[in-house]
Design a protein around this motif. Structure first.
Motif, PDB file in Angstrom:
ATOM      1  N   SER A   2       0.977  -1.288  -0.135  1.00 10.96           N
ATOM      2  CA  SER A   2      -0.003   0.182  -0.027  1.00 10.96           C
ATOM      3  C   SER A   2       1.031   0.956   0.127  1.00 10.96           C
ATOM      4  CB  SER A   2      -0.772   0.079   1.220  1.00 10.96           C
ATOM      5  OG  SER A   2      -1.594  -1.218   1.343  1.00 10.96           O
ATOM      6  N   LYS A   3       0.360   2.254  -0.795  1.00  6.18           N
ATOM      7  CA  LYS A   3       1.168   3.606  -0.896  1.00  6.18           C
ATOM      8  C   LYS A   3       0.611   4.562   0.206  1.00  6.18           C
ATOM      9  CE  LYS A   3      -1.153   5.536  -4.499  1.00  6.18           C
ATOM     10  NZ  LYS A   3      -1.143   6.433  -5.915  1.00  6.18           N
ATOM     11  N   ILE A   4       1.252   5.436   0.562  1.00  6.28           N
ATOM     12  CA  ILE A   4       0.726   6.535   1.518  1.00  6.28           C
ATOM     13  C   ILE A   4       1.370   7.905   0.889  1.00  6.28           C
ATOM     14  CG2 ILE A   4       2.441   6.529   3.313  1.00  6.28           C
ATOM     15  CD1 ILE A   4       0.229   7.107   5.129  1.00  6.28           C
ATOM     16  N   ILE A   5       0.504   8.986   1.154  1.00  9.20           N
ATOM     17  CA  ILE A   5       1.172  10.022   0.480  1.00  9.20           C
ATOM     18  C   ILE A   5       1.133  11.052   1.637  1.00  9.20           C
ATOM     19  CG2 ILE A   5       0.868  12.070  -1.176  1.00  9.20           C
ATOM     20  CD1 ILE A   5      -0.777  10.068  -2.931  1.00  9.20           C
ATOM     21  N   HIS A   6       2.239  11.641   2.028  1.00 10.63           N
ATOM     22  CA  HIS A   6       2.438  12.431   3.316  1.00 10.63           C
ATOM     23  C   HIS A   6       2.636  13.881   2.618  1.00 10.63           C
ATOM     24  CE1 HIS A   6       5.179  14.033   6.299  1.00 10.63           C
ATOM     25  NE2 HIS A   6       4.085  14.557   6.515  1.00 10.63           N
ATOM     26  N   VAL A   7       1.400  15.005   3.150  1.00  7.90           N
ATOM     27  CA  VAL A   7       1.446  16.184   2.638  1.00  7.90           C
ATOM     28  C   VAL A   7       1.713  17.140   3.925  1.00  7.90           C
ATOM     29  CG1 VAL A   7       0.252  18.144   1.625  1.00  7.90           C
ATOM     30  CG2 VAL A   7      -0.032  15.831   0.871  1.00  7.90           C
ATOM     31  N   HIS A   8       2.924  17.921   4.068  1.00  6.57           N
ATOM     32  CA  HIS A   8       3.248  18.910   5.212  1.00  6.57           C
ATOM     33  C   HIS A   8       2.958  20.176   4.540  1.00  6.57           C
ATOM     34  CE1 HIS A   8       5.695  20.395   8.425  1.00  6.57           C
ATOM     35  NE2 HIS A   8       6.218  21.168   7.554  1.00  6.57           N
ATOM     36  N   LYS A  14       1.365  21.624   9.494  1.00  7.35           N
ATOM     37  CA  LYS A  14       0.739  20.582   9.676  1.00  7.35           C
ATOM     38  C   LYS A  14       0.906  19.514   8.762  1.00  7.35           C
ATOM     39  CE  LYS A  14      -3.457  23.021  11.476  1.00  7.35           C
ATOM     40  NZ  LYS A  14      -4.791  22.955  11.196  1.00  7.35           N
ATOM     41  N   ASP A  15       0.563  18.390   9.139  1.00  6.30           N
ATOM     42  CA  ASP A  15       0.927  16.986   8.252  1.00  6.30           C
ATOM     43  C   ASP A  15      -0.362  16.271   8.106  1.00  6.30           C
ATOM     44  OD1 ASP A  15       3.974  16.941   8.217  1.00  6.30           O
ATOM     45  OD2 ASP A  15       3.710  17.098  10.496  1.00  6.30           O
ATOM     46  N   TYR A  16      -0.491  15.817   6.930  1.00  4.92           N
ATOM     47  CA  TYR A  16      -1.723  15.016   6.527  1.00  4.92           C
ATOM     48  C   TYR A  16      -1.113  13.758   5.862  1.00  4.92           C
ATOM     49  CZ  TYR A  16      -4.315  19.424   7.224  1.00  4.92           C
ATOM     50  OH  TYR A  16      -4.944  20.654   7.978  1.00  4.92           O
ATOM     51  N   TYR A  17      -1.934  12.761   6.147  1.00  8.94           N
ATOM     52  CA  TYR A  17      -1.390  11.345   5.292  1.00  8.94           C
ATOM     53  C   TYR A  17      -2.723  11.036   4.526  1.00  8.94           C
ATOM     54  CZ  TYR A  17       2.286  11.745   8.434  1.00  8.94           C
ATOM     55  OH  TYR A  17       3.351  12.340   9.247  1.00  8.94           O
ATOM     56  N   PHE A  18      -2.560  10.644   3.624  1.00  7.59           N
ATOM     57  CA  PHE A  18      -3.468  10.273   2.634  1.00  7.59           C
ATOM     58  C   PHE A  18      -3.328   8.851   1.672  1.00  7.59           C
ATOM     59  CE2 PHE A  18      -3.509  14.806   2.787  1.00  7.59           C
ATOM     60  CZ  PHE A  18      -5.020  15.194   3.172  1.00  7.59           C
ATOM     61  N   GLY A  19      -4.200   8.213   1.204  1.00 12.39           N
ATOM     62  CA  GLY A  19      -3.981   6.906   0.285  1.00 12.39           C
ATOM     63  C   GLY A  19      -4.264   7.257  -0.958  1.00 12.39           C
ATOM     64  N   SER A  20      -4.312   8.530  -1.367  1.00 13.19           N
ATOM     65  CA  SER A  20      -4.182   8.673  -2.968  1.00 13.19           C
ATOM     66  C   SER A  20      -4.100  10.366  -3.209  1.00 13.19           C
ATOM     67  CB  SER A  20      -5.613   8.147  -3.845  1.00 13.19           C
ATOM     68  OG  SER A  20      -6.545   8.989  -3.461  1.00 13.19           O
ATOM     69  N   ILE A  21      -3.685  10.537  -4.268  1.00 11.61           N
ATOM     70  CA  ILE A  21      -3.703  12.120  -4.909  1.00 11.61           C
ATOM     71  C   ILE A  21      -5.002  12.475  -4.795  1.00 11.61           C
ATOM     72  CG2 ILE A  21      -3.042  13.725  -6.475  1.00 11.61           C
ATOM     73  CD1 ILE A  21      -0.594  11.715  -7.196  1.00 11.61           C
TER      74      ILE A  21
END
Length: 76
Positions: A2-8, A14-21
């Motif tokens: 599984s992939k994860i996308i980390h947006v800082h 703030k940090d957010y974690y998502f499963g898709s773009i």
């Protein structure tokens, strides 16, 4: 895997974690991220890659999971 996308978000710290773009844009706006959904989809994010915008740092990685162990129950 599984992939994860980390947006800082740089300005907001703030940090957010998502499963898709696509999931990024259900929570954040293109103005928050500093890039449109189309831009990120065509940018070619791959595992371990990082993309910098003026407002965010976006990283994609794989989640490391423990393998599932299936137990067989015995009935007596």
């Amino acid at each position: 895997m599984s992939k994860i996308i980390h947006v800082h978000l740089i300005g907001k710290r703030k940090d957010y974690y998502f499963g898709s773009i696509s999931a990024i844009y259900t929570v954040l706006t293109p103005d928050d991220v500093g890039a449109t959904k189309n831009y990120l989809l065509h940018a070619g994010l791959s595992s371990g890659s990082t993309m910098f915008t003026r407002k965010a740092i976006i990283k994609q990685a794989h989640i490391i999971k423990c393998p599932r162990i299936v137990q067989i129950s015995q009935t007596i």
